[in-house]
Design an enzyme around this catalytic site. Structure first.
Site, PDB file in Angstrom:
ATOM      1  N   ARG A  36      15.079 -17.202  19.439  1.00  0.00           N
ATOM      2  CA  ARG A  36      16.402 -17.365  20.035  1.00  0.00           C
ATOM      3  C   ARG A  36      16.211 -17.385  21.549  1.00  0.00           C
ATOM      4  O   ARG A  36      15.727 -16.410  22.130  1.00  0.00           O
ATOM      5  CB  ARG A  36      17.310 -16.213  19.657  1.00  0.00           C
ATOM      6  CG  ARG A  36      17.518 -16.059  18.176  1.00  0.00           C
ATOM      7  CD  ARG A  36      18.570 -15.013  17.939  1.00  0.00           C
ATOM      8  NE  ARG A  36      18.644 -14.644  16.527  1.00  0.00           N
ATOM      9  CZ  ARG A  36      19.540 -13.794  16.052  1.00  0.00           C
ATOM     10  NH1 ARG A  36      20.413 -13.245  16.851  1.00  0.00           N
ATOM     11  NH2 ARG A  36      19.569 -13.496  14.774  1.00  0.00           N
ATOM     12  N   ASP A  79      22.792 -15.023   1.595  1.00  0.00           N
ATOM     13  CA  ASP A  79      23.213 -14.415   2.858  1.00  0.00           C
ATOM     14  C   ASP A  79      22.032 -14.476   3.826  1.00  0.00           C
ATOM     15  O   ASP A  79      20.892 -14.726   3.421  1.00  0.00           O
ATOM     16  CB  ASP A  79      23.636 -12.969   2.594  1.00  0.00           C
ATOM     17  CG  ASP A  79      24.096 -12.262   3.847  1.00  0.00           C
ATOM     18  OD1 ASP A  79      24.773 -12.900   4.660  1.00  0.00           O
ATOM     19  OD2 ASP A  79      23.763 -11.080   4.011  1.00  0.00           O
ATOM     20  N   ASN A 133      30.032  -7.530   1.984  1.00  0.00           N
ATOM     21  CA  ASN A 133      30.712  -8.809   2.200  1.00  0.00           C
ATOM     22  C   ASN A 133      30.174  -9.917   1.297  1.00  0.00           C
ATOM     23  O   ASN A 133      30.725 -11.014   1.269  1.00  0.00           O
ATOM     24  CB  ASN A 133      30.582  -9.229   3.665  1.00  0.00           C
ATOM     25  CG  ASN A 133      29.140  -9.422   4.077  1.00  0.00           C
ATOM     26  OD1 ASN A 133      28.301  -8.557   3.859  1.00  0.00           O
ATOM     27  ND2 ASN A 133      28.828 -10.546   4.658  1.00  0.00           N
TER      28      ASN A 133
END
Length: 1068
Positions: free
Chosen positions: A618, A413, A809
């Protein structure tokens, strides 16, 4: 207060916010039905702690095998009345965890059944039972029943310990306390079930949820309450109105919901549609304030549970290989028995002779192999837990530690596993000047001077046409900071801090009480940065925004339009009016690939964006366009008209917005870094050098995932990245796969939607291409998709996989992989509790695999082959003995000799091989290439097995023929010479096999030898005590032992001298 468990449609809940930085949801708060639903026993886990209970789908359908008869087998829509349990139309599952495999009554029968359902355990049971038949008895009963009983006791104890631990974990989670809404009100820390959002205490009538435990996305999701219940004066009034919720049948889709809310006592009756915006799923966290909701789904019907696949029972590849070798040994046993009977020409009752020979040579299949390996695994697990260099590591599956030594694919992940999920503002670039972390004080001084100089208001009142004058650095910095402070969807929220209450903090904009909520952590980091340089966002609602300057002045802006960020547009915009000047400004920020065609021509944007991206930042491009009142009114009219359109609404709206997105002024570039976990880069490099391919599976956006892959060096600097474009049809997938096929040594980045299309039409072709990539990044992956990828890798490659994650998840992926590793982090313990191994940091994975995984596999391989060698030696001696004495089915050793041989005489030295190691742990970490050698399975292969078989036959034959040649007169002398030589040979072979001596190994060797010498006094029934004290006995035993061991030692020395293994080069 320990309240009754909540049930569907009976209980309303009010929730208090969690501080989003420190008090993230650590686990799902579990609940079970109130007394109205008593008697149902569906044990479906809400939070998968450690699933071992069920391995098929039929048990998901209800509490028991008879659940369909009880009306609980099928998922159905439901009508849920608020506060009226008597109107319930159907029964709903209990909301509790039960991950135990057995209960008090089924434990012993269940354990015994699971042991004897396998052929070889049943084989040993039949052997032991055969000794009750006089014609088949070969010796005392205890020679067969004691070893079998010992194996069973070890297994029962191990299972009992795991069951008790599982019970304690379940009890801890099921004992969490919650409160139920009454006329007095209440508060609760986490959602115990799936609910419909009825009301909130927030002034703006909405709240934000964090869903990373559910879908892996770090964005905050906006949720809206039902309008008519939000307008009620108090929460207690919910219990006074006559209303109900209609909810669709439970399903796996976490992004959609269909339902209605009806209030019958209104005038006229109110009927509102419900969508995903009105839901509060379990496994999510509230950002602020309090919310009230009504339960609609519990237990197995929860969205989080339905997205958790059933765990499979994991059997290690090593165990399968050992079973294969055991089958070969069983085949050899049958062949040898048939040969012995054939050499007797099948005389007499030959079928009984076959059974007697099967019993006589039963040692060929060693009963002690399974128990030695199980005890070895317990030692390996203990070593992992005790390693001070990976503190906090927990082994939850003690049956597969050797799997860690043969991992070929690592699937990880991103959020919370590779990254800390903490965004930090790193760079502001204006084209001619850039500001890093060390020069932010200059930005702060520019902002301060812009709002404190008397001439500040003058430029603002100028007409837009007069702004062509070359701007100063100070004004450019101010304009950039102002734009960043305005173009976002962040909402400041004020909470009581013990000194100031919420209302007072909101009124005076208290800094200590303020937290920011947003749909993206990137936006929060940008707003926090503008606050640090002097321009603070202090207030916001649907129509306005307030900024505070360094001098304390409040700037009011009216929000005219917002164009939210979408995956397709890759940008977001906002139109605001400055209340003090009336100036209307259109601000926009977005990815450089789309903004390059929107902003005015410049010669630095592309180059600087590339430079910042290479640093792992970013990058967002921020731009501005000033609008006159007439321009905005014209745009608004066209925009409203487009939104009212019935056909092609999205296209028409986008066209109108794009009419504004032209020739915008480029203000700045921002660089934000998602901080990586400690030592992620060196850990990934170690894994790559070890021959392990790393795939990153995340629910996050494509740009975010790609940036993190670069930043973590998952994709190396000299590797190209192929971004698989979005495909929706078979033809598009075919074209894109062909384009991808032409790339070489290229990392792949693909979204979950495109992946689904490719797997639907071109599963084999896609997996073949993807497995050739040095790294793969899958973004926007659903939890079940992650598990599907793991399963496909296992099926297509046949290699072992390891999945690493930290959120709810990731549970499906972790349980599907051959080895599941959970990281205990901010997202709670769901993944950790469901995993086979739990670590506290990602960097611990390197040592877990390179040191413990490697050692566990090599030690298990050495131990298993030596146990087989020990059994084959004595079986060879028995075969030689029977052949010499006319193929008689008479045992060579009886009674305690046969039991003592594999227990007190040789057990400790052989088992001490679990402490052996070829290199130090520091060397294994420094040279991860050593791990690559294990991926071929060479420590335990048919080649090594055959070598050990030949060694066993050689030594068994030498010892037996030597004893037959050198004994003098009595048969008992053969037993004394051969058995003593056998024991000494085994002890010497252990010493010959060991590569690094441990003090316990020396103790084991001496203790075993002492036990044998001491026991000779009590073995007068089998051994002549007077004979063993003679010099003749000693020299005969010495000669036989040397002949059996010395040639092997010479061969081993020559091999290490002329063809040394890789590890020996490093140790020397």
């Amino acid at each position: 207060i320990k309240a009754p468990w909540p049930s569907v449609g009976v209980d309303l809940f009010q929730f208090e916010s969690l501080d989003m930085c420190r008090r993230l949801l650590s686990g799902v708060c579990l609940a079970s039905p109130s007394t109205g639903a008593a008697g149902m026993t569906d044990n479906i886990p809400l939070q998968p702690v450690r699933h071992k209970k069920r391995h098929d789908n039929k048990n998901r359908n209800g509490c028991c095998p008879w659940s369909r008869c009880c009306g609980m087998g099928d998922f159905r829509p439901r009508t849920v009345w608020l506060g009226h349990p008597e109107k319930r139309e159907q029964r709903y599952p209990r909301n509790v965890i039960n991950n135990q495999k057995y209960n008090f009554f089924t434990f012993l029968p269940g354990v015994l059944f699971n042991q004897f359902k396998y052929f070889f355990n049943l084989y040993f049971l039949l052997l032991a039972c055969s000794q009750f038949v006089n014609e088949l008895r070969l010796g005392a009963l205890y020679t067969y029943w004691v070893p079998l009983g010992f194996v069973l006791i070890i297994t029962i104890v191990r299972e009992a310990v795991e069951e008790i631990r599982c019970y304690c974990r379940d009890k801890e989670v099921n004992s969490q306390i919650y409160s139920k809404l009454s006329t007095r009100g209440c508060k609760l820390k986490s959602f115990p079930a799936d609910m419909i959002f009825l009301r909130t205490s927030e002034r703006n009538g909405s709240c934000f949820l964090r869903t990373d435990q559910l879908d892996g996305e770090t964005d905050w999701k906006l949720r809206l309450p039902v309008a008519c219940t939000q307008r009620l004066p108090t929460a207690a009034d919910l219990l006074q109105i006559r209303s109900y919720v209609y909810a669709e049948e439970p399903n796996i889709d976490i992004h959609n919901f269909i339902g209605t809310f009806t209030r019958e006592d209104g005038d006229p009756p109110v009927n509102e549609s419900l969508s995903i915006e009105n839901t509060l799923w379990a496994s999510t966290v509230i950002a602020s304030g309090t919310v009230v909701g009504v339960v609609i789904y519990t237990g197995k019907e929860l969205r989080s549970v339905m997205n958790t696949s059933n765990p499979r029972h994991k059997v290690g590849l090593f165990d399968l290989e050992v079973n294969c070798l055991t089958k070969i040994l069983f085949g050899a046993l049958v062949v040898v028995s048939l040969v012995m009977v054939a050499l007797q020409h099948f005389a007499g009752r030959w079928y009984l002779q076959i059974f007697r020979f099967l019993l006589l040579f039963s040692n060929i299949v060693p009963i002690s192999l399974r128990v030695n390996l199980d005890m070895g695994k317990m030692v390996f697990s203990w070593m992992i837990r005790r390693d001070s260099k990976i503190p906090g590591t927990v082994v939850r599956a003690s049956t597969i530690p050797e799997q860690l030594g043969r991992i070929s694919y690592l699937l990880t992940d991103k959020t919370g596993t590779l990254t800390q999920n903490e965004m930090v503002f790193r760079r502001l670039h204006l084209g001619t000047v850039a500001y890093g972390m060390d020069s932010m004080d200059e930005v702060q001084s520019h902002v301060f001077s812009a709002y404190t100089q008397p001439s500040h208001d003058a430029p603002a009142s100028r007409a837009p046409a007069a702004t062509k004058v070359r701007k100063t650095i100070s004004s450019r910095v101010h304009e950039a900071v102002k734009a960043i402070a305005l173009v976002h969807c962040v909402t400041p929220v004020y909470e009581a801090n013990g000194v100031t209450d919420q209302a007072e903090a909101e009124q005076h904009y208290e800094d200590t009480c303020r937290v920011y909520q947003a749909a993206s952590p990137d936006e929060v980091s940008l707003v926090q940065w503008t606050e640090s340089v002097g321009l603070t966002l202090v207030g916001r609602d649907h129509n306005s925004m307030q900024l505070r300057t360094p001098s304390g002045q409040i700037l009011n802006f009216t929000i005219l339009q917002i164009f939210p960020f979408t995956y397709e547009s890759k940008r977001m915009g906002i139109i605001v009016r400055d209340e003090s000047t009336g100036e209307i400004s259109f601000y926009m920020k977005g990815a450089d690939v789309v903004m390059a065609g929107i902003v005015q021509y410049n010669d630095w944007l592309e180059e600087e964006c590339g430079n910042m991206a290479r640093e792992g930042l970013r990058v967002l491009v921020v731009s501005k366009k000033s609008l006159t009142e007439e321009q905005y009114q014209d745009f608004e009219a066209r925009y409203i008209q487009a939104k009212l359109s019935v056909h092609d609404r999205s296209l028409k709206v986008a066209t109108v917005i794009e009419s504004l997105e032209m020739e915008m002024e480029l203000l700045c570039l921002t660089g934000v870094e998602d901080q990586l976990q400690a030592d992620v880069r060196p850990t990934l490099e170690i894994l790559r050098n070890a021959g392990i391919k790393v795939w990153m599976l995340t629910g996050d956006k494509l740009e975010t995932a790609t940036c993190t892959a670069k930043n973590a060096h998952l994709v190396t600097r000299n590797q190209d990245i192929h971004i698989f474009r979005s495909v929706t049809t078979r033809g598009e997938a075919h074209l894109e796969l062909n384009a991808f096929r032409r790339k070489h040594d290229c990392a792949l980045v693909i979204s979950g939607d495109s992946l689904e299309v490719c797997l639907k039409f071109y599963e084999y072709e896609f997996m073949e291409l993807a497995c050739q990539c040095p790294a793969v990044v899958c973004c926007r992956c659903a939890p079940t998709q992650k598990a599907q990828i793991v399963r496909l890798l296992q099926e297509r490659t046949g290699k072992l996989t390891c999945a690493v994650g930290d959120g709810g998840n990731d549970v499906s992926m972790i349980q599907e992989a051959d080895c599941g590793v959970g990281v205990e982090g901010k997202e709670g313990k769901q993944a950790s509790l469901a995993a086979d191994f739990s670590v506290t940091q990602f960097k611990h994975l390197g040592r877990l695999l390179m040191v413990h995984g490697r050692n566990s596999y090599k030690r298990s391989a050495g131990l298993s082959q030596f146990v087989i060698h020990r059994s084959l030696c004595i079986s060879t001696m028995q075969a030689v003995f029977s052949s010499v004495f006319y193929f008689a089915s008479v045992p060579l050793y009886q009674g305690f000799l046969i039991i003592g041989y594999s227990t007190i005489y040789t057990m400790f030295p052989v088992f001490s091989l679990v402490l052996d190691k070829d290199v130090k742990s520091e060397v294994a970490m420094l040279y991860p290439e050593l791990y690559k050698d294990l991926l071929k399975g060479r420590p335990l292969s048919f080649k090594t097995f055959l070598i050990w078989v030949l060694i066993s036959i050689y030594q068994g034959s030498i010892i037996m023929y030597g004893a037959l040649l050198l004994f003098e007169s009595e048969f008992v002398h053969i037993v004394a010479i051969s058995f003593t030589s056998l024991i000494l040979t085994e002890l010497l072979m252990v010493a010959l096999t060991i590569q690094t001596w441990h003090w316990l190994m020396i103790v084991a060797e001496l203790l075993s030898l002492a036990c044998y010498i001491a026991s000779l006094v009590f073995l007068h029934e089998f051994i002549d005590v007077y004979f063993i004290a003679t010099l003749s006995f000693l020299w005969k035993v010495t000669v036989i032992t040397l002949v059996s061991c010395l040639p092997l030692y010479i061969l081993k020395y020559l091999r290490r001298r002329f063809s040394p293994p890789n590890y020996s080069k490093l140790t020397s």
